[in-house]
Design a protein around this motif. Structure first.
Motif, PDB file in Angstrom:
ATOM      1  N   SER A  34       0.735  -1.221   0.085  1.00 32.52           N
ATOM      2  CA  SER A  34       0.012   0.028  -0.043  1.00 32.52           C
ATOM      3  C   SER A  34       0.832   1.269  -0.059  1.00 32.52           C
ATOM      4  CB  SER A  34      -0.888  -0.044   1.204  1.00 32.52           C
ATOM      5  OG  SER A  34      -1.760   0.956   1.079  1.00 32.52           O
ATOM      6  N   SER A  35       0.147   2.343  -0.550  1.00 25.72           N
ATOM      7  CA  SER A  35       0.831   3.630  -0.416  1.00 25.72           C
ATOM      8  C   SER A  35       0.655   4.270   0.891  1.00 25.72           C
ATOM      9  CB  SER A  35       0.508   4.508  -1.554  1.00 25.72           C
ATOM     10  OG  SER A  35      -0.759   4.832  -1.519  1.00 25.72           O
ATOM     11  N   VAL A  36       1.335   5.385   0.896  1.00 26.28           N
ATOM     12  CA  VAL A  36       1.128   6.422   2.428  1.00 26.28           C
ATOM     13  C   VAL A  36      -0.342   6.867   2.250  1.00 26.28           C
ATOM     14  CG1 VAL A  36       1.544   8.379   3.621  1.00 26.28           C
ATOM     15  CG2 VAL A  36       3.617   6.807   2.827  1.00 26.28           C
ATOM     16  N   ALA A  37      -0.936   7.348   1.250  1.00 27.42           N
ATOM     17  CA  ALA A  37      -2.112   7.762   0.956  1.00 27.42           C
ATOM     18  C   ALA A  37      -3.260   6.887   1.466  1.00 27.42           C
ATOM     19  CB  ALA A  37      -2.363   8.593  -0.378  1.00 27.42           C
ATOM     20  N   CYS A  38      -3.135   5.563   0.682  1.00 23.85           N
ATOM     21  CA  CYS A  38      -4.189   4.887   0.820  1.00 23.85           C
ATOM     22  C   CYS A  38      -4.090   4.180   2.443  1.00 23.85           C
ATOM     23  CB  CYS A  38      -3.871   3.533   0.056  1.00 23.85           C
ATOM     24  SG  CYS A  38      -5.128   2.188   0.209  1.00 23.85           S
ATOM     25  N   LEU A  39      -2.844   4.033   2.847  1.00 20.35           N
ATOM     26  CA  LEU A  39      -2.726   3.645   4.339  1.00 20.35           C
ATOM     27  C   LEU A  39      -3.405   4.666   5.285  1.00 20.35           C
ATOM     28  CD1 LEU A  39       0.714   2.359   4.456  1.00 20.35           C
ATOM     29  CD2 LEU A  39      -1.352   0.933   4.955  1.00 20.35           C
ATOM     30  N   THR A  48       1.007  12.661   6.846  1.00 20.40           N
ATOM     31  CA  THR A  48       2.309  12.969   7.328  1.00 20.40           C
ATOM     32  C   THR A  48       2.322  12.018   8.544  1.00 20.40           C
ATOM     33  OG1 THR A  48       1.378  14.894   8.646  1.00 20.40           O
ATOM     34  CG2 THR A  48       2.480  15.322   6.584  1.00 20.40           C
ATOM     35  N   ALA A  49       1.495  12.100   9.287  1.00 23.10           N
ATOM     36  CA  ALA A  49       1.551  11.030  10.515  1.00 23.10           C
ATOM     37  C   ALA A  49       1.870   9.652  10.121  1.00 23.10           C
ATOM     38  CB  ALA A  49       0.483  10.930  11.263  1.00 23.10           C
ATOM     39  N   VAL A  50       1.392   9.030   9.076  1.00 18.84           N
ATOM     40  CA  VAL A  50       1.448   7.741   8.609  1.00 18.84           C
ATOM     41  C   VAL A  50       2.949   7.521   8.000  1.00 18.84           C
ATOM     42  CG1 VAL A  50       0.808   6.041   6.881  1.00 18.84           C
ATOM     43  CG2 VAL A  50      -0.972   7.000   8.033  1.00 18.84           C
ATOM     44  N   LEU A  54       5.711   5.064   9.527  1.00 18.22           N
ATOM     45  CA  LEU A  54       6.317   3.968   8.590  1.00 18.22           C
ATOM     46  C   LEU A  54       7.906   4.049   8.484  1.00 18.22           C
ATOM     47  CD1 LEU A  54       3.895   4.285   5.421  1.00 18.22           C
ATOM     48  CD2 LEU A  54       4.267   2.125   6.876  1.00 18.22           C
ATOM     49  N   ALA A  55       8.254   5.319   8.701  1.00 18.90           N
ATOM     50  CA  ALA A  55       9.712   5.454   8.747  1.00 18.90           C
ATOM     51  C   ALA A  55      10.205   4.732  10.199  1.00 18.90           C
ATOM     52  CB  ALA A  55      10.034   6.905   8.932  1.00 18.90           C
ATOM     53  N   TYR A  73       5.480   2.104  -2.188  1.00 24.18           N
ATOM     54  CA  TYR A  73       4.680   1.507  -1.765  1.00 24.18           C
ATOM     55  C   TYR A  73       5.306   0.334  -0.609  1.00 24.18           C
ATOM     56  CZ  TYR A  73       2.177   2.614  -5.958  1.00 24.18           C
ATOM     57  OH  TYR A  73       1.591   3.288  -6.723  1.00 24.18           O
ATOM     58  N   TYR A  74       4.641   0.476   0.461  1.00 23.35           N
ATOM     59  CA  TYR A  74       4.958  -0.351   1.543  1.00 23.35           C
ATOM     60  C   TYR A  74       4.444  -1.836   1.783  1.00 23.35           C
ATOM     61  CZ  TYR A  74       7.167   4.121   2.889  1.00 23.35           C
ATOM     62  OH  TYR A  74       7.918   5.040   2.943  1.00 23.35           O
TER      63      TYR A  74
END
Length: 118
Positions: A34-39, A48-50, A54-55, A73-74
């Motif tokens: 998934s991408s950051v936006a989807c997550l 930004t929090a996600v 993730l980092a 994509y993570y």
């Protein structure tokens, strides 16, 4: 007895998992890449929090990133992440529903896919 490095790494993993948003992110990633936006949409948090979560999860080796153009994509790092999260959620489900403990030594009773919390 585990060695000091193993104890430190296990404690660090538990520390990073001690956040509801990170649990949700990992659960979502166990369903697929998934991408950051989807997550962010899935877990109800700002992108930004996600990204910050993730980092930290990536540095701890719990998630991996794959770059495709300008997007990353993570995904969950490996099957161990699935087992760790499955156990934590299974334990929480038992505690939440006040279910009895498993008979001594029978820790595999929940190993079937149908018994995992959704």
């Amino acid at each position: 007895m585990p060695n000091e490095e193993q104890v430190h790494l296990a404690a660090e993993s538990f520390r990073l998992l001690a956040d509801p948003t990170r649990i949700k992110i990992l659960w979502a990633l166990l369903q697929g890449e998934s991408s950051v936006a989807c997550l962010a949409e899935l877990v109800g948090a700002a992108p930004t929090a996600v990204s910050q979560h993730l980092a930290k999860l990536r540095l701890a080796g719990l998630v991996r990133g794959r770059r495709e153009g300008t997007f990353v994509y993570y995904s969950a790092a490996d099957v161990h992440v699935r087992h760790l999260l499955d156990e934590a959620l299974f334990h929480a489900d038992h505690a939440d529903r006040d279910l009895p403990d498993h008979p001594s030594g029978d820790l595999s009773a929940h190993a079937t896919a149908g018994s995992r919390p959704s």
